[in-house]
Scaffold this motif. Structure first.
Motif, PDB file in Angstrom:
ATOM      1  N   UNK A 140     -12.794  43.948 -25.212  1.00  0.00           N
ATOM      2  CA  UNK A 140     -13.488  43.985 -23.941  1.00  0.00           C
ATOM      3  C   UNK A 140     -13.061  42.842 -23.046  1.00  0.00           C
ATOM      4  N   UNK A 141     -12.997  43.103 -21.759  1.00  0.00           N
ATOM      5  CA  UNK A 141     -12.578  42.098 -20.790  1.00  0.00           C
ATOM      6  C   UNK A 141     -13.588  42.044 -19.659  1.00  0.00           C
ATOM      7  N   UNK A 142     -13.442  41.056 -18.799  1.00  0.00           N
ATOM      8  CA  UNK A 142     -14.373  40.859 -17.685  1.00  0.00           C
ATOM      9  C   UNK A 142     -14.076  41.862 -16.569  1.00  0.00           C
ATOM     10  N   UNK A 143     -14.946  42.843 -16.392  1.00  0.00           N
ATOM     11  CA  UNK A 143     -14.815  43.827 -15.315  1.00  0.00           C
ATOM     12  C   UNK A 143     -16.024  43.739 -14.398  1.00  0.00           C
ATOM     13  N   UNK A 144     -15.782  43.879 -13.084  1.00  0.00           N
ATOM     14  CA  UNK A 144     -16.907  43.907 -12.155  1.00  0.00           C
ATOM     15  C   UNK A 144     -17.397  45.340 -11.976  1.00  0.00           C
ATOM     16  N   UNK A 145     -18.314  45.541 -11.044  1.00  0.00           N
ATOM     17  CA  UNK A 145     -18.905  46.858 -10.854  1.00  0.00           C
ATOM     18  C   UNK A 145     -17.902  47.888 -10.355  1.00  0.00           C
ATOM     19  N   UNK A 146     -16.804  47.426  -9.739  1.00  0.00           N
ATOM     20  CA  UNK A 146     -15.751  48.331  -9.265  1.00  0.00           C
ATOM     21  C   UNK A 146     -14.634  48.489 -10.287  1.00  0.00           C
ATOM     22  N   UNK A 147     -14.872  48.019 -11.503  1.00  0.00           N
ATOM     23  CA  UNK A 147     -13.911  48.121 -12.619  1.00  0.00           C
ATOM     24  C   UNK A 147     -12.640  47.299 -12.378  1.00  0.00           C
ATOM     25  N   UNK A 148     -12.778  46.228 -11.614  1.00  0.00           N
ATOM     26  CA  UNK A 148     -11.642  45.329 -11.423  1.00  0.00           C
ATOM     27  C   UNK A 148     -11.727  44.187 -12.431  1.00  0.00           C
ATOM     28  N   UNK A 149     -10.578  43.808 -12.990  1.00  0.00           N
ATOM     29  CA  UNK A 149     -10.540  42.696 -13.941  1.00  0.00           C
ATOM     30  C   UNK A 149     -10.705  41.394 -13.178  1.00  0.00           C
ATOM     31  N   UNK A 276     -16.869  43.161 -21.264  1.00  0.00           N
ATOM     32  CA  UNK A 276     -17.536  42.240 -22.178  1.00  0.00           C
ATOM     33  C   UNK A 276     -18.784  41.582 -21.596  1.00  0.00           C
ATOM     34  N   UNK A 277     -18.785  41.141 -20.319  1.00  0.00           N
ATOM     35  CA  UNK A 277     -20.001  40.493 -19.823  1.00  0.00           C
ATOM     36  C   UNK A 277     -21.135  41.480 -19.550  1.00  0.00           C
ATOM     37  N   UNK A 278     -20.769  42.665 -19.037  1.00  0.00           N
ATOM     38  CA  UNK A 278     -21.784  43.651 -18.661  1.00  0.00           C
ATOM     39  C   UNK A 278     -21.308  45.045 -19.080  1.00  0.00           C
ATOM     40  N   UNK A 279     -21.823  45.580 -20.177  1.00  0.00           N
ATOM     41  CA  UNK A 279     -21.386  46.896 -20.652  1.00  0.00           C
ATOM     42  C   UNK A 279     -21.529  48.011 -19.620  1.00  0.00           C
ATOM     43  N   UNK A 280     -22.420  47.817 -18.638  1.00  0.00           N
ATOM     44  CA  UNK A 280     -22.598  48.838 -17.605  1.00  0.00           C
ATOM     45  C   UNK A 280     -21.349  49.006 -16.745  1.00  0.00           C
ATOM     46  N   UNK A 281     -20.501  47.993 -16.704  1.00  0.00           N
ATOM     47  CA  UNK A 281     -19.279  48.058 -15.900  1.00  0.00           C
ATOM     48  C   UNK A 281     -18.091  48.626 -16.680  1.00  0.00           C
ATOM     49  N   UNK A 282     -18.320  49.054 -17.905  1.00  0.00           N
ATOM     50  CA  UNK A 282     -17.221  49.526 -18.752  1.00  0.00           C
ATOM     51  C   UNK A 282     -16.615  50.815 -18.202  1.00  0.00           C
ATOM     52  N   UNK A 283     -15.310  50.950 -18.430  1.00  0.00           N
ATOM     53  CA  UNK A 283     -14.635  52.213 -18.153  1.00  0.00           C
ATOM     54  C   UNK A 283     -14.726  53.081 -19.399  1.00  0.00           C
TER      55      UNK A 283
END
Length: 339
Positions: A140-149, A276-283
């Protein structure tokens, strides 16, 4: 079956083909300084993969194209977030390919030494960074709400990812050395078998640590079963090499790498890039896939052409199945002396 899930499996199949086939290419390149006692030895090693290395790399092109078409969100996030790492892989593959084509253009020893070094680097960098990339996707990596790393390249170089990179590097190295023993004869064959025993032992230890870490962090019954099977086939390949059965050793190593790749995709499922920080932002497979119409057209194309690709690849390996020895390497004309 949901077409998005089907294409998740097909993309896994493409990466299995790429890592199994280009994996031993990388291993042969990395083994040049260990097995190439002289220029003839190095030419023998390069000739073992000469007819197939570029064909093996087409699996990566197909995998990338399929990923772009079937999962555009996954493709966009992966290639933008991992841009520097993937750029390094691309540059290494370019350098490696150029070296194969230009190494023999001049008999000068310094010329060959430079291109041998480029082959070694061009094989080592992808072998390491592919493991780093896939380990980060699973972790898992750091993704924001728009799925950007939102992280950096250094965030990708964490302990778990580096262990994953070391695992792929050792697996590919051993895979390549076993391939050299399978495709050559004489002294280089014996030295390759001995080297594979040492590298195989190291691969067993490192791969076990990586799989255990992955199982603890991303436990699933399917992953544990696949990882256990991969461990069994890896040990069996090592034992087969000790007993001098190169064909079985190479085949079991190929199965090991295939099971390892499938187990990583199983650890991902149903995500494609966890946040990783917020599972809701996962793809996930659902929110990253193309439309059903696109996936339907792609499925028909795959049904028609994928069997042809596999058959052609198998035919190529059958044609170039014979061993390469020092006797097959013609003498080169000496470099002209300047007046």
């Amino acid at each position: 079956m949901d077409l998005a899930i089907l294409w998740f499996g097909i993309i896994a199949f493409f990466f299995v083909g790429y890592f199994v086939l280009d994996g031993f290419d990388f291993g042969v390149g990395m083994a040049l300084p260990f097995l190439g006692k002289d220029d003839v030895d190095r030419r023998v090693m390069i000739n073992t993969i000469g007819p197939v290395w570029d064909l093996n790399e087409t699996w990566l092109i197909v995998a990338g194209a399929a990923l772009f078409a079937a999962f555009p969100e996954w493709y966009a996030t992966l290639f933008s977030g991992f841009y520097l790492a993937l750029l390094l892989i691309l540059l290494a593959l370019i350098v490696r390919g150029v070296s194969f084509e230009y190494r023999h253009q001049r008999p000068d020893s310094r010329w060959k030494k430079w291109f041998d070094g480029m082959i070694i680097v061009g094989s080592t960098v992808p072998a390491l960074l592919w493991g780093v990339a896939f380990a980060n996707m699973v972790q898992g990596v750091a993704l924001d709400a728009d799925h950007n790393y939102t992280g950096t390249l250094f965030d990708l170089l964490n302990g778990y990812a580096l262990l994953g990179g070391l695992t792929t590097l050792l697996l590919f190295f051993t895979h390549g050395v076993v391939f050299v023993s399978l495709k050559t004869d004489g002294d280089i064959r014996r030295r390759a078998r001995k080297l594979a025993i040492k590298s195989g032992a190291a691969a067993i230890v490192v791969a076990a640590a990586f799989l255990i870490w992955t199982a603890i962090a991303n436990f699933s019954v399917v992953f544990v079963i696949l990882a256990a099977l991969a461990a069994v086939t890896l040990v069996a390949s090592w034992i087969a090499n000790i007993r001098g059965v190169e064909g079985w050793s190479f085949g079991l190593m190929a199965v090991t790498i295939a099971l390892a790749v499938v187990s990583l995709f199983a650890a991902l499922f149903p995500d494609v890039m966890p946040s990783s920080p917020n599972p809701a932002n996962s793809l996930t497979i659902a929110n990253a896939s193309s439309t059903d119409t696109t996936l339907t057209v792609m499925t028909w194309v795959a049904v028609i052409f994928l069997p042809l690709i596999v058959l052609y690849q198998a035919w190529t390996y059958w044609i170039f199945r014979k061993r390469v020895t020092r006797d097959h390497i013609p003498e080169e004309e000496p470099a002209p002396v300047a007046a």
